[in-house]
Scaffold this motif. Structure first.
Motif, PDB file in Angstrom:
ATOM      1  N   LYS A   8       0.831  -1.205   0.000  1.00  0.00           N
ATOM      2  CA  LYS A   8       0.000   0.000   0.000  1.00  0.00           C
ATOM      3  C   LYS A   8       0.873   1.266   0.000  1.00  0.00           C
ATOM      4  CE  LYS A   8      -4.186  -0.272   0.281  1.00  0.00           C
ATOM      5  NZ  LYS A   8      -5.068  -0.121  -0.879  1.00  0.00           N
ATOM      6  N   GLU A   9       1.976   1.240   0.723  1.00  0.00           N
ATOM      7  CA  GLU A   9       2.889   2.380   0.752  1.00  0.00           C
ATOM      8  C   GLU A   9       3.522   2.600  -0.627  1.00  0.00           C
ATOM      9  OE1 GLU A   9       7.007   3.715   2.985  1.00  0.00           O
ATOM     10  OE2 GLU A   9       5.684   2.259   3.951  1.00  0.00           O
ATOM     11  N   THR A  10       3.908   1.516  -1.288  1.00  0.00           N
ATOM     12  CA  THR A  10       4.470   1.616  -2.636  1.00  0.00           C
ATOM     13  C   THR A  10       3.437   2.180  -3.602  1.00  0.00           C
ATOM     14  OG1 THR A  10       5.877  -0.297  -2.173  1.00  0.00           O
ATOM     15  CG2 THR A  10       5.607   0.320  -4.479  1.00  0.00           C
ATOM     16  N   MET A  11       2.210   1.711  -3.505  1.00  0.00           N
ATOM     17  CA  MET A  11       1.145   2.200  -4.374  1.00  0.00           C
ATOM     18  C   MET A  11       0.877   3.691  -4.108  1.00  0.00           C
ATOM     19  SD  MET A  11       0.327  -0.220  -6.371  1.00  0.00           S
ATOM     20  CE  MET A  11      -1.189   0.353  -7.067  1.00  0.00           C
ATOM     21  N   ALA A  12       0.894   4.095  -2.852  1.00  0.00           N
ATOM     22  CA  ALA A  12       0.666   5.501  -2.512  1.00  0.00           C
ATOM     23  C   ALA A  12       1.797   6.378  -3.059  1.00  0.00           C
ATOM     24  CB  ALA A  12       0.554   5.666  -0.997  1.00  0.00           C
ATOM     25  N   THR A  13       3.032   5.892  -2.982  1.00  0.00           N
ATOM     26  CA  THR A  13       4.163   6.645  -3.523  1.00  0.00           C
ATOM     27  C   THR A  13       4.023   6.804  -5.031  1.00  0.00           C
ATOM     28  OG1 THR A  13       5.573   5.770  -1.768  1.00  0.00           O
ATOM     29  CG2 THR A  13       6.677   6.714  -3.679  1.00  0.00           C
ATOM     30  N   ALA A  14       3.651   5.735  -5.710  1.00  0.00           N
ATOM     31  CA  ALA A  14       3.462   5.799  -7.163  1.00  0.00           C
ATOM     32  C   ALA A  14       2.323   6.757  -7.516  1.00  0.00           C
ATOM     33  CB  ALA A  14       3.184   4.411  -7.724  1.00  0.00           C
ATOM     34  N   LEU A  15       1.244   6.710  -6.767  1.00  0.00           N
ATOM     35  CA  LEU A  15       0.110   7.599  -7.012  1.00  0.00           C
ATOM     36  C   LEU A  15       0.489   9.055  -6.777  1.00  0.00           C
ATOM     37  CD1 LEU A  15      -2.879   7.786  -7.773  1.00  0.00           C
ATOM     38  CD2 LEU A  15      -3.412   7.526  -5.356  1.00  0.00           C
ATOM     39  N   ASN A  16       1.285   9.309  -5.740  1.00  0.00           N
ATOM     40  CA  ASN A  16       1.742  10.674  -5.463  1.00  0.00           C
ATOM     41  C   ASN A  16       2.617  11.195  -6.594  1.00  0.00           C
ATOM     42  OD1 ASN A  16       0.387  10.856  -3.054  1.00  0.00           O
ATOM     43  ND2 ASN A  16       2.151  10.276  -1.802  1.00  0.00           N
ATOM     44  N   ALA A  17       3.510  10.347  -7.099  1.00  0.00           N
ATOM     45  CA  ALA A  17       4.371  10.765  -8.208  1.00  0.00           C
ATOM     46  C   ALA A  17       3.535  11.062  -9.453  1.00  0.00           C
ATOM     47  CB  ALA A  17       5.401   9.684  -8.497  1.00  0.00           C
ATOM     48  N   GLN A  18       2.561  10.228  -9.717  1.00  0.00           N
ATOM     49  CA  GLN A  18       1.693  10.429 -10.878  1.00  0.00           C
ATOM     50  C   GLN A  18       0.876  11.716 -10.720  1.00  0.00           C
ATOM     51  OE1 GLN A  18      -1.292   7.403 -11.375  1.00  0.00           O
ATOM     52  NE2 GLN A  18      -1.392   7.709 -13.588  1.00  0.00           N
ATOM     53  N   THR A  19       0.372  11.956  -9.531  1.00  0.00           N
ATOM     54  CA  THR A  19      -0.404  13.166  -9.271  1.00  0.00           C
ATOM     55  C   THR A  19       0.471  14.410  -9.417  1.00  0.00           C
ATOM     56  OG1 THR A  19      -1.825  11.935  -7.757  1.00  0.00           O
ATOM     57  CG2 THR A  19      -1.871  14.327  -7.574  1.00  0.00           C
ATOM     58  N   ALA A  20       1.699  14.352  -8.928  1.00  0.00           N
ATOM     59  CA  ALA A  20       2.606  15.491  -9.053  1.00  0.00           C
ATOM     60  C   ALA A  20       2.926  15.763 -10.519  1.00  0.00           C
ATOM     61  CB  ALA A  20       3.888  15.224  -8.268  1.00  0.00           C
ATOM     62  N   GLU A  21       3.094  14.706 -11.301  1.00  0.00           N
ATOM     63  CA  GLU A  21       3.370  14.880 -12.729  1.00  0.00           C
ATOM     64  C   GLU A  21       2.187  15.528 -13.442  1.00  0.00           C
ATOM     65  OE1 GLU A  21       4.288  12.115 -16.651  1.00  0.00           O
ATOM     66  OE2 GLU A  21       4.640  11.301 -14.655  1.00  0.00           O
ATOM     67  N   LYS A  22       0.980  15.073 -13.130  1.00  0.00           N
ATOM     68  CA  LYS A  22      -0.207  15.670 -13.738  1.00  0.00           C
ATOM     69  C   LYS A  22      -0.355  17.129 -13.317  1.00  0.00           C
ATOM     70  CE  LYS A  22      -3.220  11.798 -14.723  1.00  0.00           C
ATOM     71  NZ  LYS A  22      -4.539  11.230 -14.548  1.00  0.00           N
ATOM     72  N   ALA A  23      -0.070  17.430 -12.070  1.00  0.00           N
ATOM     73  CA  ALA A  23      -0.159  18.813 -11.599  1.00  0.00           C
ATOM     74  C   ALA A  23       0.830  19.700 -12.350  1.00  0.00           C
ATOM     75  CB  ALA A  23       0.096  18.885 -10.091  1.00  0.00           C
ATOM     76  N   ALA A  24       2.031  19.181 -12.595  1.00  0.00           N
ATOM     77  CA  ALA A  24       3.023  19.945 -13.354  1.00  0.00           C
ATOM     78  C   ALA A  24       2.562  20.158 -14.790  1.00  0.00           C
ATOM     79  CB  ALA A  24       4.366  19.229 -13.325  1.00  0.00           C
ATOM     80  N   GLN A  25       1.954  19.137 -15.387  1.00  0.00           N
ATOM     81  CA  GLN A  25       1.434  19.279 -16.749  1.00  0.00           C
ATOM     82  C   GLN A  25       0.317  20.322 -16.794  1.00  0.00           C
ATOM     83  OE1 GLN A  25       0.211  15.338 -17.837  1.00  0.00           O
ATOM     84  NE2 GLN A  25       2.284  14.662 -18.330  1.00  0.00           N
ATOM     85  N   TYR A  26      -0.592  20.289 -15.817  1.00  0.00           N
ATOM     86  CA  TYR A  26      -1.675  21.262 -15.769  1.00  0.00           C
ATOM     87  C   TYR A  26      -1.121  22.672 -15.563  1.00  0.00           C
ATOM     88  CZ  TYR A  26      -5.120  17.494 -15.474  1.00  0.00           C
ATOM     89  OH  TYR A  26      -5.894  16.399 -15.739  1.00  0.00           O
ATOM     90  N   ALA A  27      -0.108  22.801 -14.729  1.00  0.00           N
ATOM     91  CA  ALA A  27       0.492  24.115 -14.491  1.00  0.00           C
ATOM     92  C   ALA A  27       1.138  24.651 -15.766  1.00  0.00           C
ATOM     93  CB  ALA A  27       1.521  24.031 -13.365  1.00  0.00           C
ATOM     94  N   ALA A  28       1.831  23.789 -16.499  1.00  0.00           N
ATOM     95  CA  ALA A  28       2.455  24.214 -17.755  1.00  0.00           C
ATOM     96  C   ALA A  28       1.385  24.613 -18.774  1.00  0.00           C
ATOM     97  CB  ALA A  28       3.337  23.104 -18.309  1.00  0.00           C
ATOM     98  N   HIS A  29       0.324  23.834 -18.847  1.00  0.00           N
ATOM     99  CA  HIS A  29      -0.760  24.139 -19.770  1.00  0.00           C
ATOM    100  C   HIS A  29      -1.422  25.471 -19.407  1.00  0.00           C
ATOM    101  CE1 HIS A  29      -3.871  23.331 -22.695  1.00  0.00           C
ATOM    102  NE2 HIS A  29      -4.800  23.519 -21.775  1.00  0.00           N
TER     103      HIS A  29
END
Length: 101
Positions: A34-55
């Motif tokens: 569950k911790e590994t999955m949460a870390t992966a989800l956090n990284a994915q969310t941060a990447e999407k947030a960066a994409q939205y910010a750039a857009h």
């Protein structure tokens, strides 16, 4: 004590700790997963947030350009519109009524 009671006592004394030990290891593994999955989800969310910010930044830049175009040409454009509305000749040009006839 008879044999059955000794057998049951041995199963309880040995079986319960073994079962709890195996269960706790399974639970620890599940928590690590569950911790590994949460870390992966956090990284994915941060990447999407960066994409939205750039857009959003690109859209804001485009809006600034459009605002500059509108405000820079605003006065000239309004003068041109007023010239089109006015039927009086400007600088030797014919009126719209003279052009129609």
């Amino acid at each position: 004590m008879d044999g059955f009671t000794v057998f049951m006592l041995a199963i309880v004394c040995v079986g319960v700790p073994v079962t709890l030990g195996i269960g706790s290891e399974m639970f620890k593994g599940w928590l690590r997963h569950k911790e590994t999955m949460a870390t992966a989800l956090n990284a994915q969310t941060a990447e999407k947030a960066a994409q939205y910010a750039a857009h959003t930044e690109r859209l804001e830049q485009r809006m600034r350009v459009l605002e500059r175009i509108v405000t820079d040409r605003g006065i000239e454009l309004s003068d041109e519109i007023e010239l089109l509305r006015d039927d009086r000749p400007r600088n030797g040009t014919k009126t719209t009524q003279e052009m129609r006839s």
